[in-house]
Scaffold this active site. Structure first.
Site, PDB file in Angstrom:
ATOM      1  N   ASP A   1      -5.298 -11.351  18.206  1.00  0.00           N
ATOM      2  CA  ASP A   1      -4.441 -11.355  17.101  1.00  0.00           C
ATOM      3  C   ASP A   1      -3.228 -12.161  17.334  1.00  0.00           C
ATOM      4  O   ASP A   1      -2.386 -11.923  18.295  1.00  0.00           O
ATOM      5  CB  ASP A   1      -3.952 -10.056  16.501  1.00  0.00           C
ATOM      6  CG  ASP A   1      -3.036  -9.964  15.370  1.00  0.00           C
ATOM      7  OD1 ASP A   1      -2.909 -11.142  14.888  1.00  0.00           O
ATOM      8  OD2 ASP A   1      -2.775  -8.884  14.963  1.00  0.00           O
ATOM      9  N   VAL A   2      -3.150 -13.308  16.805  1.00  0.00           N
ATOM     10  CA  VAL A   2      -2.166 -14.385  17.113  1.00  0.00           C
ATOM     11  C   VAL A   2      -0.834 -13.924  16.690  1.00  0.00           C
ATOM     12  O   VAL A   2       0.085 -14.285  17.276  1.00  0.00           O
ATOM     13  CB  VAL A   2      -2.503 -15.730  16.885  1.00  0.00           C
ATOM     14  CG1 VAL A   2      -3.639 -16.500  17.437  1.00  0.00           C
ATOM     15  CG2 VAL A   2      -2.563 -15.898  15.289  1.00  0.00           C
TER      16      VAL A   2
ATOM     17  N   ASN B   1      -4.388 -22.855  14.277  1.00  0.00           N
ATOM     18  CA  ASN B   1      -5.282 -23.131  12.862  1.00  0.00           C
ATOM     19  C   ASN B   1      -5.147 -21.988  12.235  1.00  0.00           C
ATOM     20  O   ASN B   1      -5.329 -21.981  11.120  1.00  0.00           O
ATOM     21  CB  ASN B   1      -6.435 -23.606  13.396  1.00  0.00           C
ATOM     22  CG  ASN B   1      -7.155 -23.959  11.685  1.00  0.00           C
ATOM     23  OD1 ASN B   1      -6.953 -24.868  11.265  1.00  0.00           O
ATOM     24  ND2 ASN B   1      -7.832 -22.850  11.374  1.00  0.00           N
TER      25      ASN B   1
ATOM     26  N   SER C   1       0.047 -26.886   5.188  1.00  0.00           N
ATOM     27  CA  SER C   1      -0.885 -26.732   3.996  1.00  0.00           C
ATOM     28  C   SER C   1      -0.207 -27.805   2.780  1.00  0.00           C
ATOM     29  O   SER C   1       1.061 -27.998   3.003  1.00  0.00           O
ATOM     30  CB  SER C   1      -0.688 -25.296   3.684  1.00  0.00           C
ATOM     31  OG  SER C   1      -1.255 -25.094   2.088  1.00  0.00           O
TER      32      SER C   1
ATOM     33  N   TYR D   1       3.316 -17.347   0.964  1.00  0.00           N
ATOM     34  CA  TYR D   1       2.630 -18.227   1.706  1.00  0.00           C
ATOM     35  C   TYR D   1       3.099 -19.785   1.940  1.00  0.00           C
ATOM     36  O   TYR D   1       3.244 -20.258   2.854  1.00  0.00           O
ATOM     37  CB  TYR D   1       1.252 -18.337   0.842  1.00  0.00           C
ATOM     38  CG  TYR D   1       0.279 -19.540   1.549  1.00  0.00           C
ATOM     39  CD1 TYR D   1      -0.590 -19.045   2.670  1.00  0.00           C
ATOM     40  CD2 TYR D   1       0.001 -20.652   1.314  1.00  0.00           C
ATOM     41  CE1 TYR D   1      -1.634 -19.852   3.284  1.00  0.00           C
ATOM     42  CE2 TYR D   1      -0.901 -21.466   1.687  1.00  0.00           C
ATOM     43  CZ  TYR D   1      -1.662 -21.088   2.861  1.00  0.00           C
ATOM     44  OH  TYR D   1      -2.579 -21.893   3.472  1.00  0.00           O
TER      45      TYR D   1
ATOM     46  N   ALA E   1       6.400 -20.216   1.816  1.00  0.00           N
ATOM     47  CA  ALA E   1       7.634 -20.171   2.861  1.00  0.00           C
ATOM     48  C   ALA E   1       7.086 -20.332   4.167  1.00  0.00           C
ATOM     49  O   ALA E   1       7.708 -20.958   4.987  1.00  0.00           O
ATOM     50  CB  ALA E   1       8.275 -18.916   2.581  1.00  0.00           C
TER      51      ALA E   1
END
Length: 269
Positions: free
Chosen positions: A72-73, A99, A151, A164, A166
């Site tokens: 889990d990054v 990613n 994104s 998202y 932010a």
């Protein structure tokens, strides 16, 4: 496995180079990992989903040097474990692709602090954690590269996703800062900004946004968005991978600190 035009163009270019790709178990991340492997790199796919093991096995069976790490990054200790694994496997790192990402859809009144922080932890804080762990390994490389997923919402926030947006604006700022700090060590840092991509995430977006924005049937909202793209199609994972192959290659050696759109013309700047 999918056809990767970029990996054919850069065939053999990344031989001897080592890449770590987060979110590599499926979707865009798997497409990126496959492309670098096809172009000659040794690739560690990192994902919190156990299916990353199967994804790596398929690529190994095809003859590529691909391994996996379950992590889990957003978890600092698990991130350290993933970088320890690539060091054990191949003795270092040349290319980091951050990613991994998540999205949830919520109006402002219903958006909890926990949900807000969860999205920022995976999309932004995890990028910081991975960059921090990668830095000493990349400094030892002759050609260190960091590529961070932002994104289209790193360009323009959209309704019902303030957390998202932010998180993705944050990735661009973080990348610019690290590009300046790490340049004296020969490390280039760029971010990439996908638009609509054929992935499970966009199936979720179509359903969740469609139910909140209006009375859309499955597939109708995303088709409306696709119709607004100048090139009139969503991206494939390979489209994103092709950009990253260029940015990580010698052909991209004078590019750093940039945020590059890969969205068929949704955003132009």
């Amino acid at each position: 496995m999918t056809d990767q035009i970029g990996s054919k163009i850069f065939q053999g270019h990344f031989k001897g180079r080592r890449a770590l790709v987060t979110g590599g178990g499926s979707g865009i991340g798997l497409g990126i990992g496959q492309a670098f492997a096809e172009a000659g790199a040794s690739v560690l796919l990192v994902d919190r989903s156990p299916k990353v093991a199967d994804s790596a096995a398929v690529l190994r069976e095809a003859g590529y040097d691909v391994e996996h790490a379950l992590a889990d990054v957003a978890n600092e200790e698990q991130v350290k474990g993933a970088f320890a694994r690539i060091l054990d496997l191949w003795g270092g790192l040349d290319i980091l692709v951050n990613n991994a990402g998540i999205i949830t859809i919520s109006n402002l009144e219903d958006l909890s602090v926990e949900e807000f922080n969860k999205v920022l932890n995976v999309n932004t804080t995890a990028v910081f954690l991975c960059c921090r762990e990668a830095a000493p390994l990349l400094k030892a490389s002759n050609n260190g590269v960091i590529l961070n997923a932002s994104s289209g919402q790193g360009r323009q926030g959209f309704i019902f996703t303030p957390h998202y947006a932010a998180s993705k604006f944050g990735v661009i700022g973080l990348s610019q800062s690290l590009a300046k700090e790490l340049a004296p060590s020969g490390i280039r840092v760029n971010s990439y900004c996908p638009g609509i991509v054929k992935t499970e995430m966009w199936e979720y977006n179509d359903h969740e946004w469609g139910s909140r924005l209006g009375n859309y049937k499955p597939g109708e909202l995303i088709q409306e968005w696709i119709d607004g793209i100048p090139l009139k199609r969503p991206a494939e994972a390979s489209d994103v991978a092709n950009l990253l192959l260029f940015l990580a290659s010698d052909a991209g050696s004078y590019i750093t600190g940039q945020a590059i759109n890969i969205d068929g013309g949704m955003f132009m700047n």
